[in-house]
Enzyme design. Structure first.
Site, PDB file in Angstrom:
ATOM      1  N   SER A 184       0.871  -1.297  -0.009  1.00 55.74           N
ATOM      2  CA  SER A 184      -0.092  -0.039   0.112  1.00 55.74           C
ATOM      3  C   SER A 184       0.744   1.425  -0.069  1.00 55.74           C
ATOM      4  O   SER A 184       2.112   1.099   0.374  1.00 55.74           O
ATOM      5  CB  SER A 184      -1.002  -0.054   1.273  1.00 55.74           C
ATOM      6  OG  SER A 184      -1.572   1.316   1.479  1.00 55.74           O
ATOM      7  N   TYR A 197      -2.398  -1.478  10.323  1.00 55.19           N
ATOM      8  CA  TYR A 197      -2.434  -1.792   8.821  1.00 55.19           C
ATOM      9  C   TYR A 197      -0.994  -1.161   8.257  1.00 55.19           C
ATOM     10  O   TYR A 197      -0.455  -2.008   7.261  1.00 55.19           O
ATOM     11  CB  TYR A 197      -3.651  -1.317   8.310  1.00 55.19           C
ATOM     12  CG  TYR A 197      -3.832  -1.331   6.810  1.00 55.19           C
ATOM     13  CD1 TYR A 197      -4.317  -2.460   6.141  1.00 55.19           C
ATOM     14  CD2 TYR A 197      -3.635  -0.254   5.970  1.00 55.19           C
ATOM     15  CE1 TYR A 197      -4.289  -2.513   4.880  1.00 55.19           C
ATOM     16  CE2 TYR A 197      -3.734  -0.347   4.671  1.00 55.19           C
ATOM     17  CZ  TYR A 197      -4.076  -1.552   3.964  1.00 55.19           C
ATOM     18  OH  TYR A 197      -4.256  -1.647   2.597  1.00 55.19           O
TER      19      TYR A 197
END
Length: 291
Positions: A184, A197
């Site tokens: 990400s 995360y």
């Protein structure tokens, strides 16, 4: 003065989404994500390849499964318990003339990861492509809000499972195989509200770079894709509604990406045409630089 066609994809602000539990369902989203059903055209780039995709029931994984199938690959769809969504993914794969296997279960369990690899090898004879894509995220405003259990489940889902499944798949992979991990933009610019995360996404990028070096002598390539804001069921099921309303507005393109806009990158990395691409991070960010 030259004029340019507008993007066909929706921009925020979005209507209020239906509340749902993670990882969410695309049927409850408005607008629904675009998986490339009407747009993706294959050209045989993955002819007779055999793939495992985790989180293949919806979101990025679903778009990748569709694209892989239209490029000629058979696909094992790994998912948690979203049976209806997984059936739809398998229908799209089979509609493309390829074999689809749906296998539910918890990838936090190393035994299940080994079962996934064994099932794919049994059905397909080998594993040519492994897409480690499934992820868990939740939004928190402070460190104190993150429980020990939440921290542990995020790491178990996002990075531990990647290790378990890759290790289990390797005996069934041969020279020319490809491993693609979903990281990400949070690996580079972590969102403080997604601390757990984002930390795992940094670990995934590091895991990818190290693994690419380990497996180079076997001629197995390892790369990762770093998406920016992508319109998937994970968004309305894990973020505050005010953030969902304006999701994607912060990037130069002023909108979130659609899953179908990620799929061609996974196809490229899986294809033999990318034979010298390994250890790379390919950012898909709507114009936001990724350093």
């Amino acid at each position: 003065m030259a004029s340019f066609p507008k993007s066909p994809f929706p921009k925020p602000p979005f209507d209020r989404q239906k509340p749902q539990d993670p990882p969410g369902r695309d049927a409850d989203m408005d607008p629904r994500p675009d998986y490339g059903e009407a747009s993706y055209k294959g050209s045989g780039r993955l002819a007779d390849r055999k793939a495992i995709i985790t989180g293949g029931d919806s979101g990025i994984g679903k778009a990748v499964a569709l694209a892989f199938a239209r490029e000629g690959a058979d696909v094992l769809v790994s998912y948690y318990d979203e049976h209806e969504d997984a059936r739809e993914t398998c229908r799209l794969v089979e509609e493309a003339g390829r074999q689809a296997i749906a296998m539910p279960g918890d990838i936090k369990d190393p035994t299940h990861c080994r079962a996934l690899a064994e099932r794919a090898a049994e059905a397909f004879g080998r594993i040519d492509i492994l897409v480690n894509n499934a992820a868990h995220q939740k939004t928190f405003e402070s460190l104190e809000e993150i429980s020990d259990a939440e921290w542990e489940v995020t790491f178990a889902t996002n990075i531990h499972a990647m290790f378990y499944l890759t290790k289990a798949a390797l005996p069934h992979m041969r020279a020319g195989a490809s491993i693609i991990n979903t990281t990400s933009v949070n690996a580079d610019t972590p969102s403080p509200q997604l601390l757990a995360y984002a930390t795992t996404k940094g670990a995934i990028q590091n895991f990818t770079g190290g693994l690419a070096q380990i497996l180079a002598e076997r001629d197995i390539r390892v790369n990762c894709v770093a998406p920016g804001p992508i319109w998937t069921p994970l968004i309305p099921s894990t973020m505050p509604m005010e953030k969902v309303k304006n999701f994607g507005a912060q990037v130069p393109m002023k909108r979130p990406g659609q899953p179908c806009e990620l799929a061609p990158v996974y196809v490229m990395l899986a294809s033999p045409e990318s034979s010298y691409v390994s250890g790379a991070t390919v950012a898909v960010t709507g114009g936001k630089p990724f350093i």
